[in-house]
Motif scaffolding. Structure first.
Motif, PDB file in Angstrom:
ATOM      1  N   VAL A  32      -0.399  32.853  42.286  1.00 11.64           N
ATOM      2  CA  VAL A  32      -0.138  34.294  42.732  1.00 11.64           C
ATOM      3  C   VAL A  32       1.218  34.851  42.065  1.00 11.64           C
ATOM      4  N   LEU A  33       2.108  34.068  41.913  1.00 12.09           N
ATOM      5  CA  LEU A  33       3.238  34.244  41.277  1.00 12.09           C
ATOM      6  C   LEU A  33       3.118  34.832  39.822  1.00 12.09           C
ATOM      7  N   ILE A  34       2.566  34.145  39.071  1.00 13.08           N
ATOM      8  CA  ILE A  34       2.568  34.489  37.526  1.00 13.08           C
ATOM      9  C   ILE A  34       1.875  35.789  37.352  1.00 13.08           C
ATOM     10  N   PRO A  35       0.778  36.026  38.025  1.00 13.77           N
ATOM     11  CA  PRO A  35       0.124  37.337  37.691  1.00 13.77           C
ATOM     12  C   PRO A  35       0.862  38.352  38.436  1.00 13.77           C
ATOM     13  N   ALA A  36       1.370  38.251  39.422  1.00 15.39           N
ATOM     14  CA  ALA A  36       2.563  39.208  40.228  1.00 15.39           C
ATOM     15  C   ALA A  36       3.426  39.685  39.270  1.00 15.39           C
ATOM     16  N   VAL A  37       4.029  38.676  38.918  1.00 18.57           N
ATOM     17  CA  VAL A  37       5.221  38.946  37.997  1.00 18.57           C
ATOM     18  C   VAL A  37       4.835  39.604  36.535  1.00 18.57           C
ATOM     19  N   LEU A  38       3.748  39.290  36.079  1.00 17.70           N
ATOM     20  CA  LEU A  38       3.086  39.848  34.830  1.00 17.70           C
ATOM     21  C   LEU A  38       2.999  41.427  35.097  1.00 17.70           C
ATOM     22  N   ALA A  39       2.333  41.621  36.182  1.00 21.61           N
ATOM     23  CA  ALA A  39       1.795  42.897  36.596  1.00 21.61           C
ATOM     24  C   ALA A  39       2.935  43.742  36.763  1.00 21.61           C
ATOM     25  N   THR A  40       3.937  43.244  37.421  1.00 23.51           N
ATOM     26  CA  THR A  40       5.204  43.972  37.822  1.00 23.51           C
ATOM     27  C   THR A  40       5.704  44.290  36.433  1.00 23.51           C
ATOM     28  N   GLY A  41       5.936  43.466  35.489  1.00 22.99           N
ATOM     29  CA  GLY A  41       6.511  43.599  34.307  1.00 22.99           C
ATOM     30  C   GLY A  41       5.795  44.903  33.402  1.00 22.99           C
ATOM     31  N   LYS A  42       4.258  44.961  33.427  1.00 22.66           N
ATOM     32  CA  LYS A  42       3.508  45.769  32.927  1.00 22.66           C
ATOM     33  C   LYS A  42       3.849  47.243  33.388  1.00 22.66           C
ATOM     34  N   ILE A  43       4.174  47.331  34.753  1.00 22.75           N
ATOM     35  CA  ILE A  43       4.256  48.479  35.404  1.00 22.75           C
ATOM     36  C   ILE A  43       5.771  49.143  35.282  1.00 22.75           C
ATOM     37  N   LEU A  44       6.352  48.251  34.913  1.00 22.15           N
ATOM     38  CA  LEU A  44       7.977  48.739  34.627  1.00 22.15           C
ATOM     39  C   LEU A  44       7.951  49.151  33.168  1.00 22.15           C
ATOM     40  N   ALA A  45       6.933  48.435  32.332  1.00 19.95           N
ATOM     41  CA  ALA A  45       6.968  49.088  30.846  1.00 19.95           C
ATOM     42  C   ALA A  45       6.223  50.251  30.629  1.00 19.95           C
ATOM     43  N   GLY A  46       5.726  50.831  31.884  1.00 21.63           N
ATOM     44  CA  GLY A  46       4.975  51.972  31.850  1.00 21.63           C
ATOM     45  C   GLY A  46       3.195  51.887  31.631  1.00 21.63           C
ATOM     46  N   THR A  47       2.881  50.685  31.747  1.00 26.58           N
ATOM     47  CA  THR A  47       1.487  50.380  31.551  1.00 26.58           C
ATOM     48  C   THR A  47       0.848  51.207  32.778  1.00 26.58           C
ATOM     49  N   GLY A  48      -0.622  51.588  32.766  1.00 27.07           N
ATOM     50  CA  GLY A  48      -1.163  52.238  34.006  1.00 27.07           C
ATOM     51  C   GLY A  48      -1.866  50.930  34.642  1.00 27.07           C
ATOM     52  N   ILE A  49      -2.558  51.505  35.569  1.00 22.72           N
ATOM     53  CA  ILE A  49      -3.115  50.159  36.467  1.00 22.72           C
ATOM     54  C   ILE A  49      -4.189  49.469  35.530  1.00 22.72           C
TER      55      ILE A  49
END
Lengths: 224, 239
Positions: A176-193
């Motif tokens: 759960v941590l790997i996708p959570a960290v990756l998804a958070t990274g994408k959010i901070l980089a400005g990627t949409g949902i």
């Protein structure tokens, strides 16, 4: 479900009255933010560096603060043998588990939603897509609480529960941590949902699988 | 009257020893039964199985006509447990504890208000309703624990050493409540307090090494001295 909510309400009322767990979780989380902001001050001058560091940093704070809290989930029930008192009630053990998961999620969310503004201030950073981050945090916290609550019940009667619980819990949290960290990274980089649907699916599947499994196993955990 | 509790071939094994061995027991509705025996005789294990907290290794248990292995949740609605453990949350108030347990038993808001007030008055705790449990004395906690166990008006009351740590007043309160409830409920009490228990009971069971050594009605025992003699003969070899 009503009884699960009563159990969660009881736990939250007790915690908000004593603040035993909440204080230690909050202090830990804020100290992590402060140490990182001081030690990495050179690197954090540009927003792109923060984009790369922040996901790991936030989840380190959430997971370790959460571990502090989850260790105590059943500790209050051992006093005066309250867990037996709860088991004597006409309540499914799955309902007890669900109540404990709800209260753990609530406590973690309080800490997480207080940590994020502190992070934004200390790192002088604006999170571009807060609603998406909230979704990732909700899903990630759900998975953490689902597994953590089961393991907390499993280790509650052991003398070394503070050591044993993280040893058992952290490896199980990797999926759960790997996708959570990756998804958070994408959010901070400005990627949409839409750009992180795969990660969100992975976390959601993890949550459903572990929550269902834990509900089924919880009865045996309590008797053991 | 039919059996409200019945066990057939009830056995409980723990690693290395057998705590209960082939227990056959029938307890009639409304009976007040005391279970005596030395430490390690299996009294608490028997009670824990009837409380649904421990699963038997083999044999069957029926409570209120329901099979324990299949209907534990339904059975819990019928039983109230008083133990030397209070099962109370120290950081909640007296009222909050009773409210929480009442909700766990599915009582409505209206029923709970009436029931909490009645029990607190009966146990002389109404003036402490808003105080945290951690501020109560041991005797008060035990009285509150009695209120907790009776909150749903159980048909069966199971008690494990209920007099432990009680002062005279609390012990008298407990006795009064038990006598009142024993008119409508079935009571099973594990105790070492032979005098007090004998005065209230209808039937005496002596457990020895996980087996029933004596099972007799109170009127077949002339006095508490005779019961004490029986106890001494069985467990101390008459010395």
């Amino acid at each position: 479900m009503i009884r699960s909510l009563h159990i969660a309400a009881k736990d939250l009322r007790t915690e908000l009255r004593t603040k035993q767990v909440l204080n230690s979780m909050l202090v830990f989380s804020l100290v992590v933010m402060m140490i990182f902001s001081l030690s990495l001050s050179d690197m954090l001058s540009t927003s792109s560096n923060i984009d790369r560091l922040a996901p790991g940093l936030l989840w380190i704070a959430f997971i370790f603060a959460g571990t502090l809290g989850i260790t105590r989930t059943f500790a209050s029930e051992t006093e005066n043998a309250c867990l037996d008192g709860l088991r004597l009630c006409p309540v499914d053990s799955a309902a007890i588990y669900t109540g404990k998961v709800i209260s753990s999620i609530c406590l973690m969310l309080i800490v997480e939603f207080l940590t994020i503004p502190v992070f934004m201030v200390l790192f002088n950073y604006n999170i571009p897509n807060i609603p998406s981050l909230v979704i990732v945090i909700l899903l990630g916290t759900g998975g953490f609480a689902a597994v953590g609550t089961l393991l907390s019940a499993l280790t509650v009667n052991t003398r070394t529960r503070e050591i044993l619980l993280p040893v058992l819990l952290l490896p199980l949290l990797v999926p759960v941590l790997i996708p959570a960290v990756l998804a958070t990274g994408k959010i901070l980089a400005g990627t949409g949902i839409t750009g992180m649907i795969t990660e969100l699916r992975l976390i959601a599947v993890y949550d459903i699988v572990f929550f269902t499994l834990a509900r089924l196993l919880f009865d045996h955990t309590l008797e053991g | 009257m039919g059996s409200i509790i019945s066990t057939r071939g009830l056995t409980k094994r723990f690693t290395g020893h057998v705590a209960l061995h082939d227990i056959d027991l029938n307890i009639e509705q409304g009976e007040f039964v005391i279970i005596l025996g030395p430490n390690g005789a299996g009294k608490t294990t028997l009670l824990k199985i009837l409380e649904t907290l421990v699963r038997p290794s083999c044999g069957s248990v029926k409570i209120g006509g329901l099979e324990l292995s299949r209907s534990a949740v339904e059975i819990r609605k019928m039983i109230g447990v008083i133990s030397h453990e209070s099962y109370l949350y120290n950081d909640l108030t007296v009222g909050e504890n009773l409210y929480f347990y009442g909700k766990m038993y599915g009582l409505s808001q209206g029923e709970l208000t009436v029931r909490i007030q009645f029990l607190l008055e009966q146990l002389h705790l109404e003036h402490r309703c808003m105080d945290r449990v951690s501020t109560l004395s041991r005797g008060m906690k035990q009285r509150l624990s009695i209120a907790r166990s009776l909150i749903h008006g159980p048909d069966i009351i199971l008690m494990d050493e209920p007099y432990t740590g009680l002062d005279l007043r609390s012990a008298c309160d407990l006795e009064k409540i038990l006598l009142e409830n024993s008119k409508k409920a079935t009571v099973l009490m594990v105790t070492h307090d032979i005098d007090r228990a004998f005065a209230m009971c209808d039937r005496v069971i002596l457990l020895s090494d996980g087996k029933i050594a004596v099972d007799t009605r109170k009127n077949e025992i002339a006095s508490v001295e005779e019961l004490r003699n029986i106890y001494t003969t069985i467990f101390d070899g008459g010395t």
